[in-house]
Scaffold this motif. Sequence first.
Motif, PDB file in Angstrom:
ATOM      1  N   VAL A   1       0.837  -1.207   0.000  1.00 56.83           N
ATOM      2  CA  VAL A   1       0.000   0.000   0.000  1.00 56.83           C
ATOM      3  C   VAL A   1       0.867   1.251   0.000  1.00 56.83           C
ATOM      4  O   VAL A   1       0.510   2.267  -0.600  1.00 56.83           O
ATOM      5  N   SER A   2       2.014   1.169   0.663  1.00 53.73           N
ATOM      6  CA  SER A   2       2.905   2.323   0.725  1.00 53.73           C
ATOM      7  C   SER A   2       3.367   2.750  -0.669  1.00 53.73           C
ATOM      8  O   SER A   2       3.547   3.948  -0.935  1.00 53.73           O
ATOM      9  N   GLU A   3       3.563   1.780  -1.572  1.00 52.67           N
ATOM     10  CA  GLU A   3       3.971   2.099  -2.941  1.00 52.67           C
ATOM     11  C   GLU A   3       2.860   2.845  -3.670  1.00 52.67           C
ATOM     12  O   GLU A   3       3.098   3.832  -4.370  1.00 52.67           O
ATOM     13  N   ILE A   4       1.622   2.366  -3.515  1.00 55.11           N
ATOM     14  CA  ILE A   4       0.485   2.999  -4.192  1.00 55.11           C
ATOM     15  C   ILE A   4       0.252   4.396  -3.628  1.00 55.11           C
ATOM     16  O   ILE A   4      -0.003   5.348  -4.363  1.00 55.11           O
ATOM     17  N   ARG A   5       0.364   4.516  -2.318  1.00 51.53           N
ATOM     18  CA  ARG A   5       0.200   5.834  -1.686  1.00 51.53           C
ATOM     19  C   ARG A   5       1.289   6.799  -2.181  1.00 51.53           C
ATOM     20  O   ARG A   5       1.015   7.970  -2.450  1.00 51.53           O
ATOM     21  N   SER A   6       2.510   6.299  -2.310  1.00 46.36           N
ATOM     22  CA  SER A   6       3.605   7.142  -2.809  1.00 46.36           C
ATOM     23  C   SER A   6       3.350   7.592  -4.236  1.00 46.36           C
ATOM     24  O   SER A   6       3.656   8.723  -4.613  1.00 46.36           O
ATOM     25  N   ALA A   7       2.763   6.696  -5.053  1.00 49.03           N
ATOM     26  CA  ALA A   7       2.446   7.055  -6.438  1.00 49.03           C
ATOM     27  C   ALA A   7       1.398   8.156  -6.482  1.00 49.03           C
ATOM     28  O   ALA A   7       1.485   9.088  -7.293  1.00 49.03           O
ATOM     29  N   LEU A   8       0.397   8.068  -5.617  1.00 46.89           N
ATOM     30  CA  LEU A   8      -0.641   9.111  -5.558  1.00 46.89           C
ATOM     31  C   LEU A   8      -0.042  10.450  -5.156  1.00 46.89           C
ATOM     32  O   LEU A   8      -0.351  11.486  -5.758  1.00 46.89           O
ATOM     33  N   ARG A   9       0.799  10.443  -4.153  1.00 54.96           N
ATOM     34  CA  ARG A   9       1.397  11.690  -3.683  1.00 54.96           C
ATOM     35  C   ARG A   9       2.325  12.287  -4.732  1.00 54.96           C
ATOM     36  O   ARG A   9       2.365  13.505  -4.923  1.00 54.96           O
ATOM     37  N   ALA A  10       3.084  11.420  -5.407  1.00 56.47           N
ATOM     38  CA  ALA A  10       3.984  11.912  -6.447  1.00 56.47           C
ATOM     39  C   ALA A  10       3.192  12.551  -7.582  1.00 56.47           C
ATOM     40  O   ALA A  10       3.569  13.606  -8.100  1.00 56.47           O
ATOM     41  N   ALA A  11       2.082  11.925  -7.963  1.00 62.09           N
ATOM     42  CA  ALA A  11       1.257  12.467  -9.044  1.00 62.09           C
ATOM     43  C   ALA A  11       0.703  13.836  -8.675  1.00 62.09           C
ATOM     44  O   ALA A  11       0.626  14.732  -9.516  1.00 62.09           O
TER      45      ALA A  11
END
Length: 213
Positions: free
Chosen positions: A108-118
């Motif tokens: 989940v941390s990877e997906i959350r990081s992708a959202l924040r980066a976007a």
Amino acid sequence: MNTFILADNQELTSYAVQSLIAENEDNTTLRVSNRIGLIGTLKEHPDSVVILDFELMDFVNAEQLIILSERFSSSRWILLSDNLTPDIVSRVMYNSQSFSVVFKDDPVSEIRSALRAAMRGERHVSNRTLELTLMAGNIAKERENLTATEQEITILIAQGKSSKEIAVERVLSVHTVNTHRKNIFRKLGVNTAHDVTRYALRAGLLDSSEFYI
């Protein structure tokens, strides 16, 4: 406020992703079910972050997706899928800087990081994506080593055809086909037709929807 367009037909995934998006109260989520709906929503919200399951949307190929992202140049994209081929990942990564790539079974941390980066206008690439990118490079080298005829015979082998059947279809002798077969196995470093099929799928020579291995 950040607008996210969620292009995913899986209810459980959509619910989970919307929960992550909602962690920031300034975010809003719009759902679409197909490519036409996505285009229409992007026309109204061209600055959106698109979260897309490529396998579930009706895109013909990766090039069509890249063209759409270029058409809406202020949008940011997150590919979130169960399974993406190395070929698709490499094409998206090398042809556009607006794509992040993560997988549904990533932490989940990877997906959350992708959202924040976007939201920051940046790209995020998961560890699994990096591995696939490296794999794509290796596949490209393998593919360069195969001649055009060998690539065509590779497809026929992957389709389960015997040397005799290939010889008839290609108007070759069985001996010539067997020589090509030996060269293909040697260049790919494989020992069975099953391994050739796996290579053909990874290299994009075959449509994975038509084969089950």
